[in-house]
Design a protein around this motif. Structure first.
Motif, short mmCIF file in Angstrom:
data_model
loop_
_atom_site.label_atom_id
_atom_site.label_comp_id
_atom_site.label_asym_id
_atom_site.label_seq_id
_atom_site.Cartn_x
_atom_site.Cartn_y
_atom_site.Cartn_z
N HIS A 58 5.65 -12.31 -2.11
CA HIS A 58 4.52 -11.88 -2.95
C HIS A 58 4.07 -10.50 -2.49
N HIS A 60 3.23 -6.28 -4.05
CA HIS A 60 3.02 -5.38 -5.20
C HIS A 60 3.19 -3.95 -4.70
N ILE A 65 -2.13 -0.97 -11.12
CA ILE A 65 -3.19 -1.98 -11.28
C ILE A 65 -4.39 -1.23 -11.85
N LYS A 148 5.94 -14.74 -13.44
CA LYS A 148 4.54 -14.97 -13.10
C LYS A 148 3.69 -14.83 -14.35
N PHE A 150 -0.58 -14.99 -15.64
CA PHE A 150 -1.97 -14.92 -15.21
C PHE A 150 -2.83 -15.81 -16.09
N LEU A 285 -10.21 -8.42 -3.27
CA LEU A 285 -8.90 -8.86 -3.70
C LEU A 285 -9.09 -10.19 -4.42
N THR A 286 -8.05 -10.60 -5.12
CA THR A 286 -8.21 -11.73 -6.03
C THR A 286 -7.14 -12.80 -5.83
N ASN A 335 -8.28 -4.36 -7.37
CA ASN A 335 -8.14 -5.61 -6.63
C ASN A 335 -6.86 -5.59 -5.79
N GLY A 336 -7.01 -5.91 -4.51
CA GLY A 336 -5.82 -6.03 -3.65
C GLY A 336 -6.10 -5.51 -2.26
O1 URP Z 1 -6.10 -8.77 -5.69
C1 URP Z 1 -4.91 -8.96 -5.86
N1 URP Z 1 -4.36 -10.06 -5.43
N2 URP Z 1 -4.16 -8.04 -6.49
C2 URP Z 1 -2.81 -8.18 -6.83
C3 URP Z 1 -2.59 -8.88 -8.13
C4 URP Z 1 -2.65 -10.38 -7.99
O2 URP Z 1 -3.48 -10.98 -8.61
O3 URP Z 1 -1.83 -10.96 -7.29
#
Ligand code: URP
Ligand code: ZN
Ligand code: ZN
Length: 474
Positions: A58, A60, A65, A148, A150, A285-286, A335-336
């Motif tokens: 996992h 990115h 974003i 994936k 959402f 982050l999410t 987010n991240g």
């Molecule tokens: O906040 C996050 N996790 N950003 C990356 C995109 C995700 O939702 O995995």
């Protein structure tokens, strides 16, 4: 060229013993005590632990974003991963709305050419159309065997339940695995509007508008949809006790559902978002960080196989330049967070050394199980004759303090700043080539290869002498 790693404590799911490991070219060719074969180079691993290279499913990298692009590209991000003992990643390629999945795959192949370690891709589907069925089949033929979707971010990334069901049905046909970002997007949007209407704009409201119930509800729904489709399911970035309960009850109803969490959910908590000024943005982050009471539930879930994988969800943004560039309110913070470099050491220090998980379980969580679930095993994720020579010589006594001033990730802060950890990847070998040695970089840009994965990856492929068996569903 051949390399002999002598006298290390060799850990794989079926082995915890002092042995020699012989590498010839890119493969492991022998494992035994006191191997007598000649090798061009000998590496003395006495007092060290030898593990299969970490597999992070996992990440990115160079990911668009919102208005920003994550700050690590495939060169910097995977080099940092390697310093931490990860030798293979599966990154999230993202479809552009209205464009084909193949186009996104081609774009990500181009970005990843710089990678010094091996890589694969999942494909994020952001709009559904009948054409996508054939495109998914084409991607599976090309070695992209996971998708994936959402359940959050309506209007941008979210698919509705019917569309998710379609993706799951097609994945079932193709032997692919569906990864779900499980948060109730509509409920979160409503909570977010209320917060903003009440003038609540600080970073902590990112967490307060995405409560555990929103994650657990979506997980419940994702499991129900997967059961309707008869498809296996992988829930990404699980953060809380409520979601763990959904995974357990889903399995009692026969769902084949797997789950991952990430180091930040195990060692950080929601209070970080309440730091003075905009400092909390570093932790936006999410799904969000939770109350510390969730930590023990997550650790227990890793130990008892409620969760099968620890990945990083590495998605870094520079603080000044990106996180707070548009500091109007919490919805404008990308987010991240960064973490690709610290997964193995955080889990070792906070998990193995405290007795929460065993050494063997550590290896399963960071290498073997992600490799198995995503069709990389047994080339990756195990120390076995015939497997790729992706290995880490781990110094169990090395202590260091994590800091943005010393990490290798291309980001100007660390979520784990000041954390003291024991245990470190001393030597990292990727397909037979030493790419990290004693803290120094020996790898080269672009030496990594795209790993074409096979469908049905969530079913174990046999090693010699083993029978094929499905992964435990819990
Ligand atoms: O906040 C996050 N996790 N950003 C990356 C995109 C995700 O939702 O995995
Ligand atoms: Zn996600
Ligand atoms: Zn993610």
């Amino acid at each position: 060229m051949s390399l002999m790693i002598r006298n290390g404590r060799v850990i794989t799911p079926r082995r915890d013993t002092v042995a020699d490991v012989l590498i010839d070219g890119e493969k492991i060719t022998a494992i035994s005590q006191n191997l007598s074969q000649h090798a061009d180079t000998i590496l003395d691993a006495s007092g060290r632990i030898v593990i299969p290279g970490g597999v992070d499913v996992h990440t990115h990298l160079e990911a668009p974003i919102g208005q920003h692009v994550s700050s690590d590209d495939f060169e910097t991000g995977t080099r940092a991963a390697a310093f931490g003992g990860t030798t293979c990643i599966v990154d999230f390629a993202t479809q552009t709305r209205g464009r084909s999945l193949q186009e996104a795959f081609d774009t990500w192949l181009g970005k990843a050419e710089q990678s010094p370690i091996d890589y694969g891709f999942h494909m994020i589907i952001v709009d559904w159309h009948d054409r996508r069925r054939d495109e998914m089949a084409q991607l599976v033929n090309n070695g992209v065997t996971s998708f994936k979707v959402f359940m959050a971010y309506p209007g941008r990334l979210m698919l509705d339940d019917g569309e998710i069901l379609s993706v799951m049905k097609q994945s079932r046909e193709l032997g692919a695995l569906v990864c779900v970002h499980a948060e109730n997007g509509a409920a979160i949007d409503s909570l977010t509007r209320s917060a903003l209407n009440n003038g609540n704009t600080r970073p902590i409201y990112h967490a307060l508008t995405r409560p555990p119930a929103a994650e657990a509800e979506a997980t419940h729904r994702a499991i129900a949809l997967a059961q309707l489709a008869g498809a296996p399911l992988y829930i990404v970035h699980v953060t809380c006790r409520e979601t763990l309960e959904e995974l357990r009850t889903g399995r009692t109803r026969g769902a084949q559902v797997f789950g991952e969490t990430c180091p930040h959910y195990l060692v950080l908590s929601v209070q970080e978002l309440d730091r003075p000024g905009m400092e909390g943005a570093k932790f936006v982050l999410t799904p969000p960080l939770r109350e510390p009471t969730h930590h023990e539930h997550l650790w227990q879930a890793l130990a008892d196989d409620t969760l099968q994988v620890v990945s990083t969800d590495h998605c870094p943004f520079d603080f000044e330049r990106q996180k707070i560039a548009d500091a109007g309110d919490f919805t404008r913070i990308p987010n991240g967070g960064p973490g690709i470099e610290h997964r193995l050491e955080l889990l070792y220090d906070r998990g193995v050394l405290t007795g929460k998980i065993s050494l063997v379980r550590w290896v399963e969580l960071v290498s073997t199980q992600p490799a198995r679930l995503f069709g990389l095993y047994p080339a990756k994720g195990v120390i076995a004759v015939g497997s790729d020579a992706d290995l880490v010589v781990w110094d169990p006594g090395a202590r260091h303090t994590i800091s943005a001033s010393t990490h290798h990730m291309n980001v100007d802060y660390s979520m784990f700043e000041g954390f003291s950890v024991t245990g470190r990847a001393e030597t990292v070998i990727a397909r037979g080539e030493t790419i990290v040695s004693g803290g120094a970089w020996k790898g080269t840009r672009g030496r990594g290869r795209f790993v074409k994965r096979s469908p049905g990856g969530h079913v174990t492929k046999p090693l010699s002498g083993e029978k094929s068996s499905p992964m435990p569903a819990g």
